[in-house]
Write a protein that holds these residues in place. Structure first.
Motif, PDB file in Angstrom:
ATOM      1  N   VAL B 355       0.836  -1.201   0.000  1.00  0.00           N
ATOM      2  CA  VAL B 355       0.000   0.000   0.000  1.00  0.00           C
ATOM      3  C   VAL B 355       0.869   1.250   0.000  1.00  0.00           C
ATOM      4  CG1 VAL B 355      -1.608   1.359   1.388  1.00  0.00           C
ATOM      5  CG2 VAL B 355      -1.990  -1.088   1.086  1.00  0.00           C
ATOM      6  N   LEU B 356       1.893   1.267   0.859  1.00  0.00           N
ATOM      7  CA  LEU B 356       2.764   2.439   0.936  1.00  0.00           C
ATOM      8  C   LEU B 356       3.461   2.689  -0.401  1.00  0.00           C
ATOM      9  CD1 LEU B 356       4.328   2.095   4.514  1.00  0.00           C
ATOM     10  CD2 LEU B 356       2.541   3.677   3.727  1.00  0.00           C
ATOM     11  N   THR B 357       3.906   1.615  -1.031  1.00  0.00           N
ATOM     12  CA  THR B 357       4.556   1.775  -2.333  1.00  0.00           C
ATOM     13  C   THR B 357       3.578   2.352  -3.349  1.00  0.00           C
ATOM     14  OG1 THR B 357       5.932  -0.135  -1.826  1.00  0.00           O
ATOM     15  CG2 THR B 357       5.881   0.579  -4.125  1.00  0.00           C
ATOM     16  N   ALA B 358       2.365   1.805  -3.365  1.00  0.00           N
ATOM     17  CA  ALA B 358       1.356   2.287  -4.316  1.00  0.00           C
ATOM     18  C   ALA B 358       1.022   3.756  -4.044  1.00  0.00           C
ATOM     19  CB  ALA B 358       0.097   1.422  -4.231  1.00  0.00           C
ATOM     20  N   LEU B 359       0.872   4.096  -2.751  1.00  0.00           N
ATOM     21  CA  LEU B 359       0.565   5.486  -2.410  1.00  0.00           C
ATOM     22  C   LEU B 359       1.720   6.399  -2.806  1.00  0.00           C
ATOM     23  CD1 LEU B 359      -1.138   5.180   1.105  1.00  0.00           C
ATOM     24  CD2 LEU B 359      -2.214   5.845  -1.069  1.00  0.00           C
ATOM     25  N   ALA B 360       2.942   5.958  -2.532  1.00  0.00           N
ATOM     26  CA  ALA B 360       4.113   6.764  -2.860  1.00  0.00           C
ATOM     27  C   ALA B 360       4.206   6.991  -4.367  1.00  0.00           C
ATOM     28  CB  ALA B 360       5.381   6.082  -2.347  1.00  0.00           C
ATOM     29  N   LEU B 361       3.934   5.939  -5.140  1.00  0.00           N
ATOM     30  CA  LEU B 361       3.997   6.084  -6.595  1.00  0.00           C
ATOM     31  C   LEU B 361       2.910   7.035  -7.094  1.00  0.00           C
ATOM     32  CD1 LEU B 361       4.838   2.421  -7.671  1.00  0.00           C
ATOM     33  CD2 LEU B 361       6.336   4.427  -7.737  1.00  0.00           C
ATOM     34  N   SER B 362       1.732   6.967  -6.462  1.00  0.00           N
ATOM     35  CA  SER B 362       0.670   7.904  -6.831  1.00  0.00           C
ATOM     36  C   SER B 362       1.091   9.333  -6.502  1.00  0.00           C
ATOM     37  CB  SER B 362      -0.625   7.574  -6.087  1.00  0.00           C
ATOM     38  OG  SER B 362      -0.979   6.237  -6.308  1.00  0.00           O
ATOM     39  N   LEU B 363       1.657   9.496  -5.304  1.00  0.00           N
ATOM     40  CA  LEU B 363       2.107  10.824  -4.886  1.00  0.00           C
ATOM     41  C   LEU B 363       3.172  11.358  -5.846  1.00  0.00           C
ATOM     42  CD1 LEU B 363       2.199  13.148  -2.824  1.00  0.00           C
ATOM     43  CD2 LEU B 363       3.888  11.834  -1.536  1.00  0.00           C
ATOM     44  N   MET B 364       4.057  10.466  -6.276  1.00  0.00           N
ATOM     45  CA  MET B 364       5.104  10.894  -7.213  1.00  0.00           C
ATOM     46  C   MET B 364       4.492  11.317  -8.539  1.00  0.00           C
ATOM     47  SD  MET B 364       8.163   8.260  -6.513  1.00  0.00           S
ATOM     48  CE  MET B 364       9.261   9.151  -7.629  1.00  0.00           C
ATOM     49  N   SER B 365       3.441  10.617  -8.962  1.00  0.00           N
ATOM     50  CA  SER B 365       2.785  10.982 -10.214  1.00  0.00           C
ATOM     51  C   SER B 365       2.127  12.343 -10.092  1.00  0.00           C
ATOM     52  CB  SER B 365       1.734   9.931 -10.582  1.00  0.00           C
ATOM     53  OG  SER B 365       2.320   8.663 -10.655  1.00  0.00           O
ATOM     54  N   VAL B 366       1.418  12.526  -8.985  1.00  0.00           N
ATOM     55  CA  VAL B 366       0.720  13.800  -8.791  1.00  0.00           C
ATOM     56  C   VAL B 366       1.724  14.948  -8.673  1.00  0.00           C
ATOM     57  CG1 VAL B 366      -0.749  15.098  -7.203  1.00  0.00           C
ATOM     58  CG2 VAL B 366      -1.296  12.712  -7.746  1.00  0.00           C
ATOM     59  N   SER B 367       2.779  14.740  -7.880  1.00  0.00           N
ATOM     60  CA  SER B 367       3.742  15.828  -7.695  1.00  0.00           C
ATOM     61  C   SER B 367       4.474  16.135  -9.005  1.00  0.00           C
ATOM     62  CB  SER B 367       4.730  15.497  -6.574  1.00  0.00           C
ATOM     63  OG  SER B 367       5.368  14.265  -6.834  1.00  0.00           O
ATOM     64  N   ALA B 368       4.730  15.089  -9.786  1.00  0.00           N
ATOM     65  CA  ALA B 368       5.382  15.309 -11.079  1.00  0.00           C
ATOM     66  C   ALA B 368       4.481  16.163 -11.978  1.00  0.00           C
ATOM     67  CB  ALA B 368       5.672  13.967 -11.758  1.00  0.00           C
ATOM     68  N   PHE B 369       3.201  15.835 -11.946  1.00  0.00           N
ATOM     69  CA  PHE B 369       2.248  16.578 -12.765  1.00  0.00           C
ATOM     70  C   PHE B 369       2.193  18.043 -12.315  1.00  0.00           C
ATOM     71  CE2 PHE B 369      -2.178  17.747 -13.887  1.00  0.00           C
ATOM     72  CZ  PHE B 369      -2.127  17.473 -15.248  1.00  0.00           C
ATOM     73  N   LYS B 370       2.117  18.242 -11.004  1.00  0.00           N
ATOM     74  CA  LYS B 370       2.077  19.596 -10.442  1.00  0.00           C
ATOM     75  C   LYS B 370       3.331  20.382 -10.838  1.00  0.00           C
ATOM     76  CE  LYS B 370      -1.427  20.517  -7.631  1.00  0.00           C
ATOM     77  NZ  LYS B 370      -2.190  21.781  -7.766  1.00  0.00           N
ATOM     78  N   MET B 371       4.470  19.703 -10.714  1.00  0.00           N
ATOM     79  CA  MET B 371       5.742  20.351 -11.032  1.00  0.00           C
ATOM     80  C   MET B 371       5.752  20.801 -12.482  1.00  0.00           C
ATOM     81  SD  MET B 371       9.413  18.726 -10.015  1.00  0.00           S
ATOM     82  CE  MET B 371       8.743  17.127  -9.946  1.00  0.00           C
ATOM     83  N   TRP B 372       5.268  19.905 -13.310  1.00  0.00           N
ATOM     84  CA  TRP B 372       5.246  20.205 -14.746  1.00  0.00           C
ATOM     85  C   TRP B 372       4.323  21.400 -15.011  1.00  0.00           C
ATOM     86  CZ3 TRP B 372       1.004  18.624 -18.230  1.00  0.00           C
ATOM     87  CH2 TRP B 372       1.268  18.969 -19.578  1.00  0.00           C
ATOM     88  N   LEU B 373       3.122  21.388 -14.398  1.00  0.00           N
ATOM     89  CA  LEU B 373       2.178  22.490 -14.607  1.00  0.00           C
ATOM     90  C   LEU B 373       2.786  23.817 -14.189  1.00  0.00           C
ATOM     91  CD1 LEU B 373      -1.444  21.450 -13.575  1.00  0.00           C
ATOM     92  CD2 LEU B 373      -0.463  21.758 -15.856  1.00  0.00           C
ATOM     93  N   SER B 374       3.481  23.820 -13.044  1.00  0.00           N
ATOM     94  CA  SER B 374       3.994  25.090 -12.534  1.00  0.00           C
ATOM     95  C   SER B 374       5.174  25.604 -13.365  1.00  0.00           C
ATOM     96  CB  SER B 374       4.386  24.935 -11.065  1.00  0.00           C
ATOM     97  OG  SER B 374       5.485  24.058 -10.974  1.00  0.00           O
TER      98      SER B 374
END
Lengths: 174, 438
Positions: B355-374
């Motif tokens: 679960v932690l790995t899956a959550l971390a990977l999701s968080l990395m996807s979201v943060s990557a997307f945010k970073m890209w948008l900004s």
């Protein structure tokens, strides 16, 4: 002796090199309450045109003394013999009547194909799957164990039936 | 070219790879993380779904398994038994898997009344659907290739990500081992989460490979080539393969079982099973086209506890016992890895790590997307700028070649991308500019 021969022909020569299996674990479906218990009691429907069949069950001995099953009788047939498979000197397997089945202390004794079984003679006609059979096991120095068994399909009959209507053809949908 | 410049070029090149691959990967990583998280709880979820068929009120004696099977077989024309799944507790309904007209159904039968409580095509079960999304995106073989490509590229993401994360001229550990706030927040969430989760992510990616189509097929070929025991391979790569196995086993002709009346039946196998101390789920499979024997097997999700026992259908004799320890070395390695992948090797901690790995990977996807948008400038994709001459060193070329061979789908997709880039994208100026291709 004649009878044993008949049962040999009826049951076929099963190739086997095992003594009746005794296992020491606790069967998962049984709870240790009574000193002697049983599970999976079943009598196979007699094969077409025959009046003899086999009965199987697992007997569990919860006490700390070994017990001996010394005889059996039933309300659905004439009489029952205790049989087992043995390996003869020439390496053939054959069925043999025995005096008793030994159930080890705190252990199980499984009556099953290829091993010990109840050989049931003079089976009443017109029995069908799901019918009840009451089997009384005589146990040395103990009260009788009354076993409620069920009549079950005989795999040989089932297989013949399957062949007759040839229903094993699966459609090929690759 | 001096060393500093070389390193700078490598950094920018890997950054570009990480960027382009990452943007395409984002949705897949999220899909795989979410469905994977669900699948981690397969035993608990299935138990909850099957709750209405557990703890049944029993008034009377339990019918023999053969009668339960007969009841299940009546629900479809010309049905055959695939296997009987023993109920874990007395008051549970057995699950009986039957096969009819090329399809497999799961039938829940009341153990006393023999009433059909539920019948569902195997493919329609909830966990099966989650599994089909996770492995094939619900579109079969094509989906499986896509998932394999995503997993292969994700491995590249971990490797390139680690390179990008590697501390250079850094003051302190902010953004390396802990997350700073402010304008660094999304960047740090991405890189710091990344470093902690990288080992686990890599494990899930690698242990998932045996299920894939291309890598998995090659792997199976190796297994066959080094094979000493002809036992059933312990995992399947696709629904197609499962279907093939189904058709192979359930076959076309009648059984050859005309021995006298000593033949085994499901009743005998159930009686045997009770004395064996197997781990649930316990399956009992009749002889089929592939094997003439009855098979009793533990299908424990923790594959190290699995065992298979075969009985001669005609004589009832036990023929063979294959516990996990006796399996092929490849099956053992895959078995342990798969059990851990599914969160079933070492209990709740295993599930939690998943679960932690899956959550971390999701968080990395979201943060990557945010970073890209900004960071993204208006009107273009906003890829990191390319290196002028695009030259790569010998070492990097070797590394790319290695990954392309080890992960064939990655290699193939690299070629496809290169072709599309040179033949199409580069020739359309607006597209080329928007993408930031050199």
């Amino acid at each position: 002796m004649k009878r044993i021969l008949i049962s040999l022909i009826a049951l076929g020569l099963a190739s086997c090199d095992q003594a009746p299996k005794t296992v020491s674990q606790t069967p998962q479906a049984m709870q240790a309450t009574k000193p002697i218990e049983y599970t999976d009691a079943r009598v196979r429907l007699a094969p077409n045109g025959m009046d003899m069949t086999a009965g199987y069950l697992t007997v569990k001995n919860n006490s700390d003394k070994p017990i001996e099953i010394i005889g059996a009788s039933t309300d659905i047939a004439d009489h029952i013999e205790l049989h087992t498979h043995i390996k003869t000197n020439d390496g053939m397997m054959s069925m043999q009547q025995v005096e008793k089945f030994d159930v080890p202390a705190k252990g199980n004794f499984e009556l099953a194909p290829n091993g010990a079984h109840l050989m049931i003679f003079g089976v009443k006609p017109n029995l069908k799957e799901g019918d009840a059979a009451k089997i009384t096991l005589k146990i040395k120095d103990n009260p009788d164990l009354i076993v409620d068994a069920k009549l079950v399909a005989n795999p040989n009959i089932e297989i013949d039936g399957m062949k007759k209507d040839g229903n094993n053809k699966a459609e090929h949908s690759h | 070219m001096d060393k500093v410049e070389k390193q700078g070029r490598l950094y920018r090149m890997l950054w570009r790879w990480h960027f382009y691959a990452g943007i395409i990967l984002l949705p897949f990583i999220i899909i795989l993380s979410l469905t994977g998280m669900v699948y981690l709880f397969k035993p608990q979820i299935e138990r909850a779904i099957d709750k209405p068929y557990h703890n049944l009120q029993l008034s009377g004696a339990i019918a023999p398994p053969s009668a339960q099977v007969a009841a299940a077989l009546k629900t479809e024309p010309n049905a055959q038994l695939r296997h009987y799944e023993m109920p874990e507790f007395k008051n549970d309904a057995p699950r009986i898997y039957i096969f009819s007209k090329g399809k497999e159904y799961v039938v829940y039968v009341h153990p006393v009344t023999l009433q059909i409580l539920k019948k569902v095509p195997k493919e329609g079960r909830f966990m099966q659907i989650a599994r089909n999304i996770h492995g094939e995106l619900l579109i079969g073989k094509k989906g499986s290739y896509i998932v394999e490509a995503a997993a292969s590229w994700a491995i590249i993401m971990v490797v390139s990500g680690l390179y990008l994360w590697w501390p250079r001229n850094q003051k302190g550990l902010g953004g390396i081992l802990y997350v700073r706030g402010g304008k660094n927040l999304w960047r740090d969430l991405h890189s710091v989460t990344g470093i902690y989760v990288s080992v686990f992510a890599m494990f899930f990616l690698l242990s998932g490979l045996p299920w894939t189509d291309v890598w998995g097929e090659g792997f199976k070929a190796v297994r066959r080539a080094t094979h000493t025991m002809p036992e059933r391979q312990d995992w399947t790569t696709s629904r197609k393969e499962e279907h093939n196995r189904l058709m192979e086993e359930m076959g076309h002709e009648g059984h050859e079982l005309n021995a006298p009346y000593y033949n085994l039946s499901v009743d005998d196998l159930v009686a045997h099973a009770k004395l064996e101390n197997l781990k649930y789920p316990i399956e009992i499979a009749p002889p089929n086209k592939k094997t003439k024997n009855w098979v009793l097997r533990s299908q424990s999700q923790n594959r190290t506890q699995r065992i298979e026992i075969e009985y001669d259908a005609k004589t009832g004799q036990e023929l063979k016992r294959t516990p996990f320890a006796k399996r092929h070395i490849i099956d053992k390695v895959v078995g342990v890895a798969v059990a851990a992948h599914e969160g079933q090797l070492f209990g709740p901690i295993n599930q939690l790590l998943g679960v932690l790995t899956a959550l971390a990977l999701s968080l990395m996807s979201v943060s990557a997307f945010k970073m890209w948008l900004s960071r993204k400038p208006n009107g273009i994709l906003g890829a990191p700028p390319p290196i002028k001459d695009q030259k790569i060193g010998f070492g990097i070329a070797f590394l790319i070649l290695f990954f392309a061979l080890f992960l064939p789908v990655l290699g193939i997709s690299l070629v496809i991308v290169a072709l599309i880039e040179t033949l199409i994208l580069k020739r359309i100026a607006p597209v080329k500019n928007w993408l930031g291709i050199a």
